[in-house]
Structure formats: C-alpha cells, structure tokens
Design an enzyme around this catalytic site. Sequence first.
Site, PDB file in Angstrom:
ATOM      1  N   ASP A 178      69.119  18.423  63.249  1.00 45.97           N
ATOM      2  CA  ASP A 178      70.329  19.067  62.737  1.00 45.97           C
ATOM      3  C   ASP A 178      70.037  19.844  61.454  1.00 45.97           C
ATOM      4  O   ASP A 178      70.550  20.950  61.251  1.00 45.97           O
ATOM      5  CB  ASP A 178      71.418  18.025  62.468  1.00 45.97           C
ATOM      6  N   ASP A 214      71.446   9.844  65.246  1.00 42.29           N
ATOM      7  CA  ASP A 214      71.690  10.328  63.885  1.00 42.29           C
ATOM      8  C   ASP A 214      71.455   9.179  62.918  1.00 42.29           C
ATOM      9  O   ASP A 214      71.674   8.013  63.266  1.00 42.29           O
ATOM     10  CB  ASP A 214      73.124  10.839  63.739  1.00 42.29           C
TER      11      ASP A 214
END
Length: 169
Positions: free
Chosen positions: A149, A131
């Site tokens: 995401d 991330d």
Amino acid sequence: MATKKKSFSSMSSSKPGITPWLGIAAIIILLDQVTKITISKLFAFGESLQITSFFNLVLAHNKGAAFSFLATESGWQRYFFTAIAVVAVLFIVFLLKRHAGQRLFCWALALILGGAIGNVIDRSLYGYVIDFLDFHAAGWHWPAFNVADMAICCGAALFVFDELRRVGK
C-alpha cells in the site's frame, strides 16, 4: 575493400530497457511479502503491539480495497479486485516498455506495479490482504496498511508530481 568491424558496445541498443523497473517492482514485492509473512508468524489475527503513542503493529485482514472499501461484501470483491489488479499490471508493463527512458514516470509505475502484485499475491493465496501498520493520532485512526500500500501511494504521488512537472514545462 576493408570493412569496419562493429564493437560489441555499438551493437547493443541504447534504448533503455524495462529490466531495472521490473527489478524495483520485484524488490517491493519481496519486502512486502517478507514483512507480511513475518507479522503473520508473530501475531494472531487482531493482536496488536503498541510501538509508540501513535503507531501499533497489528495483524489485520482486509477483504476489500483501500481503506477496507467493500470489505463486508460476500466475497465477490476478491475476484473483482484481483481482476482489476491484473489488468493494471499488464497496462503498467506496457507503459514501462513504451516509456522506459522516463525515469520519474517509470519509478512511479514500478512502485505501483510492485504494490499491486504484492496485494494480488495475498488475495490469491488467502482471500484477503494482510495489513499490519496501524497509525493513530489525536483521536484519528487510519485503517491498517502494508508495504504494498505504501508503494502504491508513493508511486501515485510520484506519478502526479511527474505529470505536474511536465505540464509546467
């Protein structure tokens, strides 16, 4: 007796195919992996770069699911979330084949498919999801996330919109 010859265009099926939807998913996977590799090469784990007063780039490793759910567990979650994603991918491909002509529905599925595969690649290669997008404002700090995401969230929103639109007809 004269026979009528069929033209090439009349021989092809007019039924929409799955190929464009798989292409969209492939683009999402490519964008996701290129951005993750780039951030991993430019940043050390935990390193952060402030871009604006509300946005940072950061290299984070998420061993859990969305919002780091179950991230602190012993490691079983890697296989659990990978298995769920593989089942979801197979089901989404089935739905794409069955409903290839429903454009908004298939856009939603293609975005979710690309995002799911992008995160499965990370779990398979590294044991965690990379991330790097870090937003914060007015004392609120959202967990870091990535392109996969975003695709999953946009796909889910399109899916809900498509369902509400169908119910309203």
